[in-house]
Design a protein around this motif. Structure first.
Motif, PDB file in Angstrom:
ATOM      1  N   LEU A  32      21.786  84.382 101.727  1.00 42.92           N
ATOM      2  CA  LEU A  32      22.793  83.883 100.796  1.00 42.92           C
ATOM      3  C   LEU A  32      22.370  82.524 100.271  1.00 42.92           C
ATOM      4  N   THR A  33      22.724  82.250  99.041  1.00 42.26           N
ATOM      5  CA  THR A  33      22.694  80.881  98.540  1.00 42.26           C
ATOM      6  C   THR A  33      24.061  80.629  97.926  1.00 42.26           C
ATOM      7  N   GLY A  34      24.613  79.469  98.208  1.00 41.65           N
ATOM      8  CA  GLY A  34      25.928  79.146  97.675  1.00 41.65           C
ATOM      9  C   GLY A  34      26.309  77.721  98.009  1.00 41.65           C
ATOM     10  N   VAL A  35      27.423  77.288  97.440  1.00 40.06           N
ATOM     11  CA  VAL A  35      27.926  75.934  97.669  1.00 40.06           C
ATOM     12  C   VAL A  35      28.797  75.960  98.928  1.00 40.06           C
ATOM     13  N   LEU A  36      28.442  75.124  99.896  1.00 37.98           N
ATOM     14  CA  LEU A  36      29.150  75.064 101.177  1.00 37.98           C
ATOM     15  C   LEU A  36      30.428  74.250 101.037  1.00 37.98           C
ATOM     16  N   GLY A  41      32.813  75.126 114.371  1.00 40.36           N
ATOM     17  CA  GLY A  41      31.907  75.131 115.520  1.00 40.36           C
ATOM     18  C   GLY A  41      31.308  76.486 115.839  1.00 40.36           C
ATOM     19  N   HIS A  42      31.883  77.552 115.307  1.00 38.29           N
ATOM     20  CA  HIS A  42      31.326  78.904 115.501  1.00 38.29           C
ATOM     21  C   HIS A  42      30.329  79.245 114.408  1.00 38.29           C
ATOM     22  N   MET A  43      30.121  78.313 113.469  1.00 41.69           N
ATOM     23  CA  MET A  43      29.263  78.469 112.297  1.00 41.69           C
ATOM     24  C   MET A  43      29.840  79.456 111.286  1.00 41.69           C
ATOM     25  N   ASN A  44      31.184  79.660 111.333  1.00 34.67           N
ATOM     26  CA  ASN A  44      31.845  80.355 110.232  1.00 34.67           C
ATOM     27  C   ASN A  44      31.705  79.451 109.015  1.00 34.67           C
ATOM     28  N   LEU A  45      31.416  80.057 107.859  1.00 38.41           N
ATOM     29  CA  LEU A  45      31.171  79.279 106.646  1.00 38.41           C
ATOM     30  C   LEU A  45      32.041  79.774 105.506  1.00 38.41           C
ATOM     31  N   ILE A  46      32.421  78.893 104.631  1.00 44.37           N
ATOM     32  CA  ILE A  46      33.058  79.269 103.374  1.00 44.37           C
ATOM     33  C   ILE A  46      32.150  78.762 102.260  1.00 44.37           C
ATOM     34  N   LEU A  47      31.688  79.709 101.433  1.00 48.13           N
ATOM     35  CA  LEU A  47      30.765  79.409 100.346  1.00 48.13           C
ATOM     36  C   LEU A  47      31.367  79.848  99.022  1.00 48.13           C
ATOM     37  N   SER A  48      31.026  79.144  97.954  1.00 48.95           N
ATOM     38  CA  SER A  48      31.416  79.587  96.613  1.00 48.95           C
ATOM     39  C   SER A  48      30.154  79.756  95.776  1.00 48.95           C
ATOM     40  N   ASP A  49      30.317  80.413  94.619  1.00 45.22           N
ATOM     41  CA  ASP A  49      29.194  80.649  93.706  1.00 45.22           C
ATOM     42  C   ASP A  49      28.004  81.215  94.476  1.00 45.22           C
ATOM     43  N   VAL A  50      28.251  82.334  95.158  1.00 42.53           N
ATOM     44  CA  VAL A  50      27.303  82.904  96.119  1.00 42.53           C
ATOM     45  C   VAL A  50      26.447  83.988  95.471  1.00 42.53           C
ATOM     46  N   GLU A  51      25.152  83.954  95.805  1.00 35.86           N
ATOM     47  CA  GLU A  51      24.265  85.069  95.481  1.00 35.86           C
ATOM     48  C   GLU A  51      23.727  85.613  96.797  1.00 35.86           C
ATOM     49  N   GLU A  52      23.964  86.901  97.029  1.00 32.25           N
ATOM     50  CA  GLU A  52      23.498  87.567  98.244  1.00 32.25           C
ATOM     51  C   GLU A  52      22.272  88.404  97.899  1.00 32.25           C
ATOM     52  N   THR A  53      21.250  88.313  98.737  1.00 30.98           N
ATOM     53  CA  THR A  53      20.041  89.110  98.589  1.00 30.98           C
ATOM     54  C   THR A  53      19.875  89.943  99.854  1.00 30.98           C
ATOM     55  N   ALA A  71      18.189  94.182  96.821  1.00 34.02           N
ATOM     56  CA  ALA A  71      19.470  94.317  96.123  1.00 34.02           C
ATOM     57  C   ALA A  71      20.118  92.939  96.071  1.00 34.02           C
ATOM     58  N   LYS A  72      20.677  92.592  94.913  1.00 31.28           N
ATOM     59  CA  LYS A  72      21.349  91.297  94.762  1.00 31.28           C
ATOM     60  C   LYS A  72      22.748  91.515  94.219  1.00 31.28           C
ATOM     61  N   ARG A  73      23.648  90.621  94.640  1.00 30.09           N
ATOM     62  CA  ARG A  73      24.996  90.619  94.070  1.00 30.09           C
ATOM     63  C   ARG A  73      25.536  89.199  94.098  1.00 30.09           C
ATOM     64  N   LYS A  74      26.483  88.931  93.217  1.00 31.45           N
ATOM     65  CA  LYS A  74      27.090  87.599  93.111  1.00 31.45           C
ATOM     66  C   LYS A  74      28.570  87.689  93.459  1.00 31.45           C
ATOM     67  N   MET A  75      29.075  86.637  94.098  1.00 28.15           N
ATOM     68  CA  MET A  75      30.484  86.555  94.471  1.00 28.15           C
ATOM     69  C   MET A  75      31.001  85.153  94.182  1.00 28.15           C
ATOM     70  N   ASP A  76      32.259  85.060  93.794  1.00 27.67           N
ATOM     71  CA  ASP A  76      32.856  83.752  93.521  1.00 27.67           C
ATOM     72  C   ASP A  76      33.101  82.965  94.803  1.00 27.67           C
TER      73      ASP A  76
END
Length: 93
Positions: A32-36, A41-53, A71-76
């Motif tokens: 993933l690439t996105g804005v953090l 502490g469990h490394m749960n993350l919330i990202l925006s403007d995400v591109e998943e590969t 395969a790539k997809r984008k998510m808000d």
């Protein structure tokens, strides 16, 4: 501010990457690439403007070759569960 002085433990590096674009490697050949925006502490993350590969490796029966498909997809916005996180890379500074 000298960032090397502000980083004393691993989560400090994540904290300094808030509101910046990060690279996240997940189990199952996913990246993933996105804005953090948030983490815990469990490394749960919330990202925006995400591109998943996703790297899909197909092994054909009777042959020794593999076929790689990307395969790539984008998510808000995306919540990433921490138990699947392998690596979080901050932006280059």
């Amino acid at each position: 501010m000298d960032t090397s002085l502000a980083i004393q433990e691993p989560f400090d590096l994540i904290r300094l990457s808030l509101s910046e674009r990060v690279f996240v490697k997940l189990r199952g050949d996913r990246e993933l690439t996105g804005v953090l925006h948030a983490y815990d502490g469990h490394m749960n993350l919330i990202l925006s403007d995400v591109e998943e590969t996703i790297m899909i490796i197909d092994q054909h029966e009777g042959t020794t070759g593999e076929q790689h498909t990307i395969a790539k997809r984008k998510m808000d916005m995306l919540f990433v569960r921490g138990d699947g996180v392998i690596l979080v890379s901050p932006p280059s500074r």
